[in-house]
Design a protein around this motif. Sequence first.
Motif, PDB file in Angstrom:
ATOM      1  N   ALA A  81       0.838  -1.206   0.000  1.00 19.40           N
ATOM      2  CA  ALA A  81       0.000   0.000   0.000  1.00 19.40           C
ATOM      3  C   ALA A  81       0.870   1.253   0.000  1.00 19.40           C
ATOM      4  CB  ALA A  81      -0.920  -0.003   1.214  1.00 19.40           C
ATOM      5  N   LEU A  85      -0.325   3.282  -2.941  1.00 20.52           N
ATOM      6  CA  LEU A  85      -1.233   4.351  -2.513  1.00 20.52           C
ATOM      7  C   LEU A  85      -0.484   5.624  -2.165  1.00 20.52           C
ATOM      8  CD1 LEU A  85      -3.734   2.326  -0.255  1.00 20.52           C
ATOM      9  CD2 LEU A  85      -3.936   2.900  -2.678  1.00 20.52           C
ATOM     10  N   ASP A  86       0.704   5.469  -1.552  1.00 25.93           N
ATOM     11  CA  ASP A  86       1.457   6.649  -1.133  1.00 25.93           C
ATOM     12  C   ASP A  86       2.673   6.896  -2.023  1.00 25.93           C
ATOM     13  OD1 ASP A  86       0.084   7.936   0.785  1.00 25.93           O
ATOM     14  OD2 ASP A  86       1.216   7.174   2.500  1.00 25.93           O
TER      15      ASP A  86
END
Length: 259
Positions: A81, A85-86
Amino acid sequence: MRSHALTRGGALAAFAIGTLTYGAGTLGSALILLAFFLSSMALTRAGRKRKRELVDIGKAGPRDAWQVLANGVVATVCLTAWVFLDHGRALSAWFVAFAGAYAAATADTWGTEIGTLAPAPPRSIVSGKALVTGLSGGVSGPGTAAEVAGAVLIAILTPGALLLALPGIPVTVHALAGFILPVFAGGFGGALVDSLLGASLQVRRWCPACERECEVDTHGCGTPTVRRRGIPWLGNDAVNFAATSSGAAIAAGVWTLLR
Ligand SMILES: [Zn+2]
């Protein structure tokens, strides 16, 4: 006790986790994984003779795929993630969650392995009653000290891990130091969740032949065991999964609050 550290399935699961971990965060995230893995292996081997109790309860022996995944899957999902996502930013709750999950796994493993070597029997963290050494939910002074030490190790490695994962990132020493307390809190908090569940909801079984408590379906002596208390499906692996999830959530939560 067999000398292999992992079963075939366990080795496959460890390989998958190792590949994803290195792929996502190169040497930095691999450092955290290796600190957990190598220290756990070393402590598992320490005092093997005295660990017959663990064998008897059903906690010893080579780690299988479920055991490996219970300790590593939450961290691997958080790290993935972090990348997707980041986009691998330096200051990210996902990276803190990744380290927090391994801090919990490390604290819990160190606590179990060292606690088993303690001369005095552990006491249930819930009732305070003396327990058979090695049963889940028991706490002792040496075991708790080992939990703290395991959480501290991963916490102090986290800033270095981030620097290795992102060489040349412009983050301050202050920001890097800000990772240590949240990851420690995740590690110790996760191990605490493990003990609390182990002493309350985790399944505990009884071997009628040996007349003693254990945590496996078929006891080491070959006798089928009966459930004495707890939720049938909540065994060691499910509890470890809950502990690493808690470690990730606590670390990310504390980091977000302190930012
Ligand atoms: Zn038995």
